[in-house]
Design a protein around this motif. Structure first.
Motif, PDB file in Angstrom:
ATOM      1  N   ALA A 106       8.683   9.005   2.567  1.00  0.00           N
ATOM      2  CA  ALA A 106       7.545   8.109   2.702  1.00  0.00           C
ATOM      3  C   ALA A 106       7.765   6.817   1.943  1.00  0.00           C
ATOM      4  CB  ALA A 106       6.268   8.783   2.213  1.00  0.00           C
ATOM      5  N   ALA A 107       8.286   6.910   0.725  1.00  0.00           N
ATOM      6  CA  ALA A 107       8.525   5.691  -0.051  1.00  0.00           C
ATOM      7  C   ALA A 107       9.519   4.791   0.664  1.00  0.00           C
ATOM      8  CB  ALA A 107       9.031   6.051  -1.435  1.00  0.00           C
ATOM      9  N   THR A 108      10.592   5.386   1.197  1.00  0.00           N
ATOM     10  CA  THR A 108      11.581   4.619   1.942  1.00  0.00           C
ATOM     11  C   THR A 108      10.970   4.013   3.187  1.00  0.00           C
ATOM     12  OG1 THR A 108      13.305   6.104   1.156  1.00  0.00           O
ATOM     13  CG2 THR A 108      13.837   4.734   3.066  1.00  0.00           C
ATOM     14  N   ALA A 109      10.152   4.821   3.882  1.00  0.00           N
ATOM     15  CA  ALA A 109       9.530   4.336   5.105  1.00  0.00           C
ATOM     16  C   ALA A 109       8.591   3.173   4.825  1.00  0.00           C
ATOM     17  CB  ALA A 109       8.767   5.471   5.792  1.00  0.00           C
ATOM     18  N   VAL A 110       7.872   3.238   3.709  1.00  0.00           N
ATOM     19  CA  VAL A 110       6.978   2.150   3.349  1.00  0.00           C
ATOM     20  C   VAL A 110       7.771   0.888   3.058  1.00  0.00           C
ATOM     21  CG1 VAL A 110       5.347   1.329   1.620  1.00  0.00           C
ATOM     22  CG2 VAL A 110       5.141   3.636   2.528  1.00  0.00           C
ATOM     23  N   ASP A 111       8.840   1.020   2.281  1.00  0.00           N
ATOM     24  CA  ASP A 111       9.663  -0.146   1.965  1.00  0.00           C
ATOM     25  C   ASP A 111      10.220  -0.765   3.237  1.00  0.00           C
ATOM     26  OD1 ASP A 111       9.191   0.193  -0.700  1.00  0.00           O
ATOM     27  OD2 ASP A 111      11.055   1.293  -1.079  1.00  0.00           O
ATOM     28  N   ALA A 112      10.671   0.087   4.152  1.00  0.00           N
ATOM     29  CA  ALA A 112      11.259  -0.416   5.380  1.00  0.00           C
ATOM     30  C   ALA A 112      10.225  -1.067   6.279  1.00  0.00           C
ATOM     31  CB  ALA A 112      11.951   0.722   6.126  1.00  0.00           C
ATOM     32  N   GLU A 153      -0.073  -5.169  -1.888  1.00  0.00           N
ATOM     33  CA  GLU A 153      -0.381  -5.145  -3.316  1.00  0.00           C
ATOM     34  C   GLU A 153      -0.436  -3.768  -3.955  1.00  0.00           C
ATOM     35  OE1 GLU A 153      -4.083  -7.084  -3.393  1.00  0.00           O
ATOM     36  OE2 GLU A 153      -3.288  -9.083  -3.078  1.00  0.00           O
ATOM     37  N   THR A 154      -1.318  -2.906  -3.493  1.00  0.00           N
ATOM     38  CA  THR A 154      -1.695  -1.763  -4.327  1.00  0.00           C
ATOM     39  C   THR A 154      -1.042  -0.445  -3.979  1.00  0.00           C
ATOM     40  OG1 THR A 154      -3.604  -1.330  -2.918  1.00  0.00           O
ATOM     41  CG2 THR A 154      -3.943  -2.774  -4.813  1.00  0.00           C
ATOM     42  N   PHE A 155      -0.452  -0.290  -2.817  1.00  0.00           N
ATOM     43  CA  PHE A 155       0.127   1.009  -2.479  1.00  0.00           C
ATOM     44  C   PHE A 155       1.447   1.188  -3.223  1.00  0.00           C
ATOM     45  CE2 PHE A 155       2.559   4.007   0.137  1.00  0.00           C
ATOM     46  CZ  PHE A 155       1.674   5.072   0.095  1.00  0.00           C
ATOM     47  N   LEU A 202       1.382   7.404  -3.737  1.00  0.00           N
ATOM     48  CA  LEU A 202       2.164   8.373  -2.985  1.00  0.00           C
ATOM     49  C   LEU A 202       2.118   9.742  -3.659  1.00  0.00           C
ATOM     50  CD1 LEU A 202       4.062   8.949  -0.638  1.00  0.00           C
ATOM     51  CD2 LEU A 202       5.961   8.210  -2.096  1.00  0.00           C
ATOM     52  N   ALA A 203       2.234   9.761  -4.976  1.00  0.00           N
ATOM     53  CA  ALA A 203       2.209  11.022  -5.712  1.00  0.00           C
ATOM     54  C   ALA A 203       0.871  11.725  -5.554  1.00  0.00           C
ATOM     55  CB  ALA A 203       2.510  10.765  -7.184  1.00  0.00           C
ATOM     56  N   ALA A 204      -0.207  10.947  -5.421  1.00  0.00           N
ATOM     57  CA  ALA A 204      -1.534  11.543  -5.285  1.00  0.00           C
ATOM     58  C   ALA A 204      -1.687  12.302  -3.973  1.00  0.00           C
ATOM     59  CB  ALA A 204      -2.604  10.467  -5.384  1.00  0.00           C
ATOM     60  N   LEU A 205      -0.803  12.018  -3.026  1.00  0.00           N
ATOM     61  CA  LEU A 205      -0.860  12.713  -1.746  1.00  0.00           C
ATOM     62  C   LEU A 205      -0.262  14.112  -1.817  1.00  0.00           C
ATOM     63  CD1 LEU A 205       0.276   9.834   0.668  1.00  0.00           C
ATOM     64  CD2 LEU A 205      -2.056  10.472   0.024  1.00  0.00           C
TER      65      LEU A 205
END
Length: 779
Positions: A521-527, A538-540, A545-548
């Protein structure tokens, strides 16, 4: 024409298939109920119709306690917020009509009927110490006051004896909930009491009153009795509950003597939920010992036995009902049964777990023919539990009936085979209107529930707040659904529609057991974001992500759509949280599409891409479907400067995405609001059905529709055309309920049967009613 999944019928004639049997005492299916008599809701009368023909008013109303004229053709209810008495014509019970409301000059607390009169107890107190009240006698035919009697205190419940010789009024003189006495005891004088009114004389002006002292009886707070409810049997014996004192008193009305009094006692509860988590989690793993019953409503079921609705108060909630004999012996206690039944039907109010659970409020007994019925109102679950109490030691569950939110009063009218419940919760902004619920006993199958859960290891599968709906590709008896972000540890549920009612047979947690969400997910968000987009979002971040993801690898997302994946498992559409640029709604999650294995493990994560992510609005992904190697996901409302919401299209193999625009209907509700998408399902040959709804409920609802769309000849960025196939308003009205706001699930089975489903918001500011409706689609 039969509606087949591989060819969209161009016209669809709607009819609601009800034919659902009741739960029997063992919660098993009972085919004999199809021929037995059952109660079914035939109408819901919103009290706001007394104020406006279309309920186009924001004024708070409340039907709290309800009575009926002797002929059963007129309902009379107390309306506390409006300080009035309401009258409703039910000569045709399936089409109740407003008559009028009578101003009372004080807060009505209860109403009963004696011959041609409605007797109303009103509270005129200045405050909790300077108390006063009156009994108002109203001529039902003329709806005019004919007499008034001072009661000397703040009344609550009122009852007329079957003989007609007496009326009993409890004087509660309730304490201020914020009052904090110096010695720590919740005692605030003046003390409550009990009044007997002698009514044998025909002229109300000739009636007289007698006071019965209630002090010194209860072990708890004997100096401050707070009588709550009263009922009278055929022997002119009154039973009175002292809720806060956890005490019960039996009074002979002829002599005015206290014949017996005793503690209501305590209960031990196991396998209940006593924790209120946020997000919610129904977990029937707690216990509670020596919980005072603290009964509220009470009803005689014979001259020797009565039933208390054990709401609870100062010391928590005992969550059930009790059958006593008049000497104070407990002959039956329901224990955790009502909580479990509420869980089974998706009505359990998890937000009340730390308090009183389902919170039984009131009870009513009546004989319909030779059958002895007990009706128990659950205030927080908005249910009526219907029992056969021919044997007081072994009551038999016959049915469970849904109500509008917050049922308080309950009234049986056996002469007309009717049952009435008064639901007091009224908040137009929450799509809740106070209402009178009308049920009729007839030789028809029970129409509710339409969905319940099976038991696993002796406990019901917990469910509620269902959103998307999907059909098994080959087994026409299986549907799948998900619960939304109201609950943590999100789940996929399996529904067997071959059973009656349809039954949730399995619950599977979605997990990140292979750390796919954590890593991908982190990679997908960056991409998905370029530098400019990242600055806007800004805020994501990693904390969001950890809260999910929970420590046990279950996840906390917002599942709104589900589809069966062609290569096995599921696709789950998770709505994002937050709106870019809105400080009041910070971005806590993007919109995600998860590929989930047949065992619930996340296998892949898809985002909507840079262009869409950079303009996120909190009204995000809803329905999802797979067709011909592509995913089609519906976004609820328009984002950014777009005029329309998008249908997101994702090629599973190439991982390329695009979108088309879907033109929503303009809002048509008298209350304004908005219109959005809820679900999408593929029908083959690039044909789809789309579920579209407004955000209004009850009398304000206007748009609940199914459209067809053809995506065979469209380009990315096109605004597509749509064709109306089904207007669901009449279908929803056929349930007898006020129209549900969130019609969110749509699926068509392998055999061409269409189902729709509503989201009950986890019973938070909601009646909790879930309707899984099978729709006949034959011309």
């Amino acid at each position: 024409m039969t509606f087949q999944k591989n060819a969209l019928a161009m016209t669809i004639a709607m009819s609601l298939t009800i034919g659902l049997t009741a739960c029997n005492s063992d919660n098993d299916n009972d085919s004999s109920n199809a021929e037995a008599q059952n109660f079914n809701r035939i109408a819901t009368f919103p009290v706001c119709l007394q104020l406006d023909d279309n309920c186009h008013v924001d004024d708070e109303t409340a039907a709290e306690i309800v009575a009926a004229s002797v002929d059963g053709n007129t309902l009379i209810y107390s309306n506390s917020p409006n300080e009035s008495l309401g009258f409703v014509d039910i000569s045709d019970p399936s089409s109740p009509m407003p008559i009028a409301e009578l101003a009372l000059g004080g807060e009505p607390t209860s109403v009963t009927v004696l011959n041609d009169y409605a007797l109303v107890a009103i509270n005129t107190s200045e405050d909790y110490v300077n108390v006063s009240g009156a009994l108002i006698v109203v001529d039902i035919a003329t709806r005019s006051e004919v007499a008034r009697m001072d009661l000397g205190g703040q009344p609550d419940s009122i009852a007329a004896s079957p003989s007609g010789d007496y009326v009993a009024v409890v004087i509660e003189n309730e304490r201020d909930e914020d009052f904090e006495p110096t010695d720590g005891a919740p005692v605030q004088l003046p003390a409550g009491g009990f009044i007997i009114i002698d009514t044998a004389l025909s002229d109300p002006a000739d009636w007289t009153r007698r006071n019965v002292d209630m002090t010194g009886l209860a072990t708890l707070f004997p100096s401050d009795p707070e009588p709550e409810y009263v009922d009278i049997n055929d022997d002119d014996m009154a039973v009175i509950t002292l809720q806060e004192n956890n005490h019960i008193v039996v009074v002979d009305l002829a002599s005015g003597e206290v014949m017996n009094h005793f503690s209501a006692g305590t209960v031990d509860l196991v396998n209940i939920d006593t924790e209120e988590e946020d997000a919610a989690l129904i977990s029937l793993t707690s216990s509670a010992s020596d919980v005072p019953r603290e009964p509220d409503g009470v009803t005689w079921i014979s001259n020797d036995h009565f039933v208390t609705a054990d709401e609870g108060d100062l010391y928590g909630g005992s969550r059930g009902f009790t059958i006593f004999d008049k000497d104070g012996t407990v002959v039956y206690s329901s224990g955790n049964t009502l909580d479990h039944l509420a869980v089974k039907l998706g009505h359990y109010p998890d937000a009340r777990s730390g308090n009183k659970g389902n919170e039984p409020e009131n009870a009513e007994y009546a004989m319909f023919g030779d059958d002895e019925y007990l009706f128990v109102n659950s205030e927080r679950s908005s249910l009526i539990f219907v029992y056969d109490v021919e044997n007081p030691e072994m009551p038999e569950l016959k049915q469970i009936l849904p109500t509008a939110a917050g049922p308080e009063g309950v009234l049986a009218i056996p002469s007309r085979d009717l049952l009435i419940a008064a639901s007091e919760v009224d908040e137009r902004g929450d799509k809740l209107r106070s209402a009178l619920n009308i049920y009729q006993l007839s030789e028809q199958a029970a129409s509710y529930p339409t969905l319940q859960s099976a038991d696993v290891d002796g406990l019901p599968i917990a469910w509620s707040a269902l959103s998307g709906l999907a059909a098994h590709p080959t087994d026409a008896n299986i549907l799948y659904t998900v619960n939304d972000s109201y609950y943590q540890q999100n789940r996929i549920f399996t529904i067997d529609v071959s059973q009656t009612p349809a039954t949730i047979t399995a619950s599977m947690k979605i997990t990140d057991s292979d750390n796919v969400l954590a890593s991908i997910a982190a990679t997908a968000v960056d991409a998905a974001l370029d530098d400019d987009d990242a600055a806007r979002i800004e805020t994501f971040d990693s904390a969001d992500l950890a809260a999910l993801i929970n420590s046990d690898k279950t996840i906390n997302i917002d599942p709104e759509g589900i589809a069966v994946a062609s290569d096995g498992g599921f696709w789950v559409a998770s709505e994002g949280a937050g709106t870019i640029g809105d400080e009041d709604r910070p971005l806590n999650s993007l919109n995600f599409i998860f590929k989930v294995s047949p065992t619930g493990a996340i296998q892949d994560v898809v985002t909507l891409g840079a262009e869409l992510n950079a303009m996120q609005v909190r009204f995000g992904l809803e329905g999802i479907t797979e067709h011909n190697g592509k995913l089609y996901a519906a976004v609820q409302r328009a984002w950014g400067d777009n005029d329309h919401p998008v249908i997101f299209i994702y090629d599973i193999e190439s991982k390329e995405s695009s979108h088309v625009f879907y033109p929503l209907d303009d809002a048509e509700s008298q209350n304004g609001g908005w219109v959005g998408l809820s679900d999408i399902t593929a029908m083959g040959d690039d044909q789809f059905l789309v579920l579209e709804r407004d955000n209004q409920g009850g009398p304000d609802a206007a748009i609940k529709r199914i459209y067809s769309i053809d995506l065979s000849d469209v380009e990315a960025g096109d605004t597509i055309n749509k064709t109306l196939e089904v207007d669901l308003m009449d279908t929803l009205a056929a349930t007898g309920a006020m129209t549900f706001e969130k019609i969110e699930g749509l699926a068509v089975t392998a055999s061409g049967e269409m189902y729709i489903l509503n989201d009950n918001d986890g019973v938070k500011d909601n009646s909790g009613e879930t309707q899984l409706l099978k729709v006949s689609t034959a011309n």
